[in-house]
Structures are given as structure tokens and as C-alpha cells.
Design a protein around this motif. Structure first.
Motif, PDB file in Angstrom:
ATOM      1  N   VAL A  69       0.885  -1.159   0.000  1.00 49.48           N
ATOM      2  CA  VAL A  69       0.000   0.000   0.000  1.00 49.48           C
ATOM      3  C   VAL A  69       0.919   1.204   0.000  1.00 49.48           C
ATOM      4  N   ILE A  70       0.974   1.890  -1.141  1.00 47.79           N
ATOM      5  CA  ILE A  70       1.830   3.065  -1.302  1.00 47.79           C
ATOM      6  C   ILE A  70       0.924   4.234  -1.655  1.00 47.79           C
ATOM      7  N   GLY A  71       0.960   5.252  -0.826  1.00 44.06           N
ATOM      8  CA  GLY A  71       0.050   6.378  -1.026  1.00 44.06           C
ATOM      9  C   GLY A  71      -1.376   5.901  -0.825  1.00 44.06           C
ATOM     10  N   THR A  72      -2.177   6.021  -1.862  1.00 41.98           N
ATOM     11  CA  THR A  72      -3.568   5.549  -1.792  1.00 41.98           C
ATOM     12  C   THR A  72      -3.794   4.355  -2.705  1.00 41.98           C
ATOM     13  N   VAL A  73      -2.734   3.679  -3.103  1.00 40.60           N
ATOM     14  CA  VAL A  73      -2.844   2.576  -4.066  1.00 40.60           C
ATOM     15  C   VAL A  73      -2.488   1.248  -3.397  1.00 40.60           C
ATOM     16  N   LEU A  74      -3.386   0.275  -3.538  1.00 33.98           N
ATOM     17  CA  LEU A  74      -3.121  -1.095  -3.113  1.00 33.98           C
ATOM     18  C   LEU A  74      -2.587  -1.855  -4.312  1.00 33.98           C
ATOM     19  N   ARG A  75      -1.435  -2.467  -4.146  1.00 36.92           N
ATOM     20  CA  ARG A  75      -0.844  -3.308  -5.195  1.00 36.92           C
ATOM     21  C   ARG A  75      -0.776  -4.737  -4.681  1.00 36.92           C
ATOM     22  N   PRO A 124     -13.964  -5.533  -0.347  1.00 36.38           N
ATOM     23  CA  PRO A 124     -14.945  -5.347  -1.418  1.00 36.38           C
ATOM     24  C   PRO A 124     -14.555  -4.190  -2.338  1.00 36.38           C
ATOM     25  N   ASN A 125     -14.815  -4.365  -3.618  1.00 34.70           N
ATOM     26  CA  ASN A 125     -14.561  -3.329  -4.611  1.00 34.70           C
ATOM     27  C   ASN A 125     -15.875  -2.592  -4.863  1.00 34.70           C
ATOM     28  N   LEU A 126     -15.901  -1.307  -4.584  1.00 38.06           N
ATOM     29  CA  LEU A 126     -17.131  -0.517  -4.693  1.00 38.06           C
ATOM     30  C   LEU A 126     -17.270   0.197  -6.036  1.00 38.06           C
ATOM     31  N   ASP A 127     -16.283   0.083  -6.914  1.00 42.80           N
ATOM     32  CA  ASP A 127     -16.323   0.767  -8.210  1.00 42.80           C
ATOM     33  C   ASP A 127     -17.348   0.078  -9.115  1.00 42.80           C
ATOM     34  N   PRO A 128     -18.436   0.786  -9.516  1.00 42.35           N
ATOM     35  CA  PRO A 128     -19.472   0.150 -10.342  1.00 42.35           C
ATOM     36  C   PRO A 128     -18.993  -0.178 -11.756  1.00 42.35           C
ATOM     37  N   ASP A 129     -17.925   0.478 -12.223  1.00 38.24           N
ATOM     38  CA  ASP A 129     -17.420   0.224 -13.580  1.00 38.24           C
ATOM     39  C   ASP A 129     -16.435  -0.938 -13.639  1.00 38.24           C
ATOM     40  N   ASP A 130     -16.040  -1.446 -12.500  1.00 42.02           N
ATOM     41  CA  ASP A 130     -15.054  -2.524 -12.435  1.00 42.02           C
ATOM     42  C   ASP A 130     -15.784  -3.863 -12.315  1.00 42.02           C
ATOM     43  N   PRO A 131     -15.479  -4.833 -13.178  1.00 40.66           N
ATOM     44  CA  PRO A 131     -16.160  -6.126 -13.089  1.00 40.66           C
ATOM     45  C   PRO A 131     -15.732  -6.976 -11.892  1.00 40.66           C
ATOM     46  N   VAL A 132     -14.661  -6.576 -11.211  1.00 38.86           N
ATOM     47  CA  VAL A 132     -14.167  -7.322 -10.056  1.00 38.86           C
ATOM     48  C   VAL A 132     -14.969  -6.923  -8.818  1.00 38.86           C
ATOM     49  N   ASP A 133     -15.529  -7.923  -8.123  1.00 39.71           N
ATOM     50  CA  ASP A 133     -16.336  -7.659  -6.923  1.00 39.71           C
ATOM     51  C   ASP A 133     -15.501  -7.442  -5.672  1.00 39.71           C
ATOM     52  N   THR A 134     -14.488  -8.292  -5.476  1.00 37.60           N
ATOM     53  CA  THR A 134     -13.674  -8.234  -4.266  1.00 37.60           C
ATOM     54  C   THR A 134     -12.207  -8.507  -4.597  1.00 37.60           C
ATOM     55  N   TRP A 135     -11.361  -8.096  -3.683  1.00 36.67           N
ATOM     56  CA  TRP A 135      -9.947  -8.431  -3.741  1.00 36.67           C
ATOM     57  C   TRP A 135      -9.665  -9.368  -2.569  1.00 36.67           C
ATOM     58  N   THR A 136      -9.082 -10.532  -2.863  1.00 38.08           N
ATOM     59  CA  THR A 136      -8.696 -11.494  -1.837  1.00 38.08           C
ATOM     60  C   THR A 136      -7.182 -11.660  -1.924  1.00 38.08           C
ATOM     61  N   VAL A 137      -6.484 -11.264  -0.855  1.00 36.46           N
ATOM     62  CA  VAL A 137      -5.022 -11.200  -0.889  1.00 36.46           C
ATOM     63  C   VAL A 137      -4.443 -11.972   0.284  1.00 36.46           C
ATOM     64  N   SER A 138      -3.523 -12.879  -0.003  1.00 31.69           N
ATOM     65  CA  SER A 138      -2.793 -13.580   1.055  1.00 31.69           C
ATOM     66  C   SER A 138      -1.802 -12.637   1.710  1.00 31.69           C
ATOM     67  N   THR A 139      -1.642 -12.787   3.024  1.00 33.09           N
ATOM     68  CA  THR A 139      -0.664 -11.993   3.759  1.00 33.09           C
ATOM     69  C   THR A 139      -0.329 -12.695   5.074  1.00 33.09           C
TER      70      THR A 139
END
Length: 154
Positions: A69-75, A124-139
Motif C-alpha cells: 500500500v503506497i500512497g492511496t494505491v493497493l498493489r 470489497p470493490n465498490l467501483d461500479p465500472d469494475d467487473p471485479v467484486d472483491t480483492w482477496t489477498v494472502s498476507t
């Protein structure tokens, strides 16, 4: 020289490196390669076996994805998203994480899942234009990743 903006500093960074057991398993390919080249010469066989083991281990380590997480971006690996498009992150471990990685895994989500890493963060991904519903990330530290996402959202 100017100081970097506070948004440019990493809030969270983790390399999802393979487990020691996987690296040992990969390194076993070296002795197998050595056995193939023994008829040519034992020195050549040993050198090739050691080289193959080293290259495979280094390749596995170099190819591991990074979650940050750098700035406001999740990678998460190759993918990235601005945290303003994300909802409340949920940090999961144990049986809850196993459920999220298995039967509870959404079909229309972005998944960066690594074996041997127990923790999961589901966002959860709240962007209505994005076809991805959620992000699932191992950590390995789901609470810290979830907190970094929350901090980037505010």
C-alpha cells in the motif's frame, strides 16, 4: 533536495516469498540433473546440478509477488487499485481464512493467494465500472494490511 510526499511512502509492503519447504523441494532438482550428466563426468555433473539448484531457488524467490500500500494505491502482484474504490477490509486467519480461500472465494474477484500463507484480507470493490467484486489477498500479517488500507482510505 525535497522531501518525498508522505503519500509516496509505503504504508505496507510484503513479499509473499515461498516457504523454506518449497525451496528445498525445488533445490532437489539439482541432484537429479547431476545424475543425468554423470556419464559425461562427475565434475561437470556436480557443477550443472549446483547451477540448476541455485537458478531454480533464485528464480522462485525473484518471481514472488509483492503486496503493498503506497500512497492511496493497493498493489497485489501485477494488479493495483486506488483505495478510494475499496470498502472495509476484513482480516481473516485460521478457519475463516480457509473458508475465504475455498468455498467462500468469489468467482468475480481478484485473487492473490499463496500456499503456506495462512492470513487473508478480503476487500470489497465498490467501483461500479469494475467487473471485479472483491480483492482477496494472502498476507502473513492480515491486521497490518487491513490497517494500511484503512489508513490510505482516510
Amino acid at each position: 533536495m525535497q522531501n518525498p510526499a508522505t503519500d509516496a511512502r509505503p504504508r505496507y509492503r510484503e513479499r509473499l516469498s515461498p516457504s523454506l519447504w518449497l525451496l528445498v523441494t525445488v533445490a532437489v532438482a539439482g541432484p537429479m540433473v547431476s545424475l543425468v550428466f554423470v556419464p559425461i563426468g562427475s565434475t561437470v555433473a556436480l557443477a550443472l546440478g549446483a547451477a540448476v539448484s541455485a537458478l531454480l531457488v533464485l528464480g522462485f524467490i525473484a518471481a514472488t509477488p509483492v503486496v503493498s500500500v503506497i500512497g492511496t494505491v493497493l498493489r497485489a502482484g501485477r494488479a493495483h487499485i486506488d483505495t478510494k474504490h475499496l470498502g472495509e477490509p476484513v482480516a481473516l486467519t485460521g478457519d475463516d481464512a480457509r473458508q475465504a480461500r475455498g468455498p467462500g472465494l468469489p468467482a468475480r474477484g481478484w485473487h492473490l493467494i499463496r500456499g503456506g500463507i495462512d492470513g487473508i484480507v478480503v476487500v470489497p470493490n465498490l467501483d461500479p465500472d469494475d467487473p471485479v467484486d472483491t480483492w482477496t489477498v494472502s498476507t502473513r500479517t492480515p491486521d497490518r494490511l487491513a490497517a494500511a488500507i484503512r489508513a490510505a482510505q482516510s
